[in-house]
Design an enzyme around this catalytic site. Structure first.
Site, PDB file in Angstrom:
ATOM      1  N   ASP A  16      73.549  20.996  70.079  1.00 49.66           N
ATOM      2  CA  ASP A  16      72.361  20.451  69.813  1.00 49.66           C
ATOM      3  C   ASP A  16      71.256  21.261  69.819  1.00 49.66           C
ATOM      4  OD1 ASP A  16      70.768  18.034  69.302  1.00 49.66           O
ATOM      5  OD2 ASP A  16      70.414  18.369  71.748  1.00 49.66           O
TER       6      ASP A  16
ATOM      7  N   ASP B 131      67.339  20.202  69.650  1.00 50.19           N
ATOM      8  CA  ASP B 131      66.116  19.903  70.913  1.00 50.19           C
ATOM      9  C   ASP B 131      66.633  19.587  72.109  1.00 50.19           C
ATOM     10  OD1 ASP B 131      64.047  19.805  68.958  1.00 50.19           O
ATOM     11  OD2 ASP B 131      64.620  17.918  67.996  1.00 50.19           O
TER      12      ASP B 131
HETATM   13  P1  B16 Z   1      62.886  15.405  63.167  1.00 51.66           P
HETATM   14  P2  B16 Z   1      68.293  16.925  68.246  1.00 51.66           P
HETATM   15  C1  B16 Z   1      66.731  15.258  67.278  1.00 51.66           C
HETATM   16  O1  B16 Z   1      66.922  16.669  67.465  1.00 51.66           O
HETATM   17  C2  B16 Z   1      65.713  15.038  68.592  1.00 51.66           C
HETATM   18  O2  B16 Z   1      66.389  14.802  69.665  1.00 51.66           O
HETATM   19  C3  B16 Z   1      65.052  13.666  68.253  1.00 51.66           C
HETATM   20  O3  B16 Z   1      64.101  13.389  69.267  1.00 51.66           O
HETATM   21  C4  B16 Z   1      64.213  13.630  66.907  1.00 51.66           C
HETATM   22  O4  B16 Z   1      63.683  12.475  66.386  1.00 51.66           O
HETATM   23  C5  B16 Z   1      65.303  13.923  65.785  1.00 51.66           C
HETATM   24  O5  B16 Z   1      66.169  15.189  66.179  1.00 51.66           O
HETATM   25  C6  B16 Z   1      64.667  14.110  64.500  1.00 51.66           C
HETATM   26  O6  B16 Z   1      63.979  15.104  64.561  1.00 51.66           O
HETATM   27  O7  B16 Z   1      61.890  14.442  63.390  1.00 51.66           O
HETATM   28  O8  B16 Z   1      62.636  16.783  63.443  1.00 51.66           O
HETATM   29  O9  B16 Z   1      63.770  15.375  62.070  1.00 51.66           O
HETATM   30  O10 B16 Z   1      68.213  16.777  69.648  1.00 51.66           O
HETATM   31  O11 B16 Z   1      69.581  16.368  67.558  1.00 51.66           O
HETATM   32  O12 B16 Z   1      68.615  18.383  67.757  1.00 51.66           O
HETATM   33 MG    MG Z   2      68.760  17.026  71.731  1.00 49.82          MG
END
Ligand code: B16
Ligand code: MG
Length: 216
Positions: free
Chosen positions: A7, A9
């Protein structure tokens, strides 16, 4: 362990804190209370699913056009936060762990819900490590659906049972388990108790530690 899927974030970079700040600012504009506890439930969810949760919390029913405008606003703030992201922001031990996987011939994938994943990989100079990148631009169903990880395993030409997923979010742990993957939680054991193992950090971690944790 033929492959590891990470993953993004909260696992390889601490961009989760920037998502929090941007959502909090939006919630404030909408007069909705939003704290760290609310944010925890959004981790790993897509942008639209995150907004829906916030609107439900505030009891707001909005049309799709307004939702699009709000999501664009949030993303603009988020992009401002991450625009200066540097390789130093890669979380401790991550790069060293990726180097060890490469040396052992373990394939490396990214499985992120974010539509900004490629930009972060480029800014942190981690992109060359990844054999496959699956992000929010390529999936129909977001976590806790396993699509993002299944798509990654398929492109890496490995079975889910041969892959270890690293996740910081409950939705991501659920996604990995329902797809038949091994999963290591990264963060708080109380939040990630469903994972097969939990680490606080990649600092000092080796691929053989992971095999031992999972009896592989
Ligand atoms: P974006 P991951 C996710 O990333 C985040 O954890 C989540 O908080 C966020 O809303 C989502 O990506 C969408 O991100 O707005 O940049 O498209 O943890 O799956 O890497
Ligand atoms: Mg994450």
């Amino acid at each position: 362990m033929k492959a590891c899927i990470f993953d993004m974030d909260g696992v390889i970079v601490d961009s989760a804190k920037y998502h929090f700040l941007a959502w909090q600012r939006l919630a404030e504009e909408l007069s909705i209370d939003f704290d760290h506890h609310d944010n925890e439930a959004l981790k790993g969810l897509s942008r639209v699913d995150s907004l829906e949760r916030i609107l439900i919390k505030g009891g707001l029913l909005l049309d799709n056009n307004t939702k699009e405008v709000l999501m664009e606003k949030k993303n603009k703030w988020y992009l401002e936060f991450i625009s200066d992201m540097r390789p130093e922001e890669v979380l401790p031990g991550v790069k060293e762990f990726l180097v060890m996987l490469k040396e052992e011939g373990v394939k490396i994938g990214l499985g992120s819900s974010s539509k900004n994943a490629q930009m972060i990989l480029d800014k942190t100079k981690l992109a060359p490590f990844f054999d496959v990148v699956v992000d929010g631009n390529q999936v129909t169903f977001s976590k806790p659906d396993p699509e993002v990880f299944i798509n990654g395993a398929r492109q890496l030409n490995v079975l889910p049972s041969e892959v270890v997923v690293f996740e910081d979010a409950e939705a991501g742990v659920d996604a990995a388990l329902s797809g038949g993957f091994h999963v290591i939680g990264v963060g708080d054991v109380n939040v990630l108790s469903k994972a097969e193992g939990v680490i606080r950090t990649f600092e000092g971690l080796t691929p053989s530690d992971v095999r031992t944790m999972l009896n592989l």
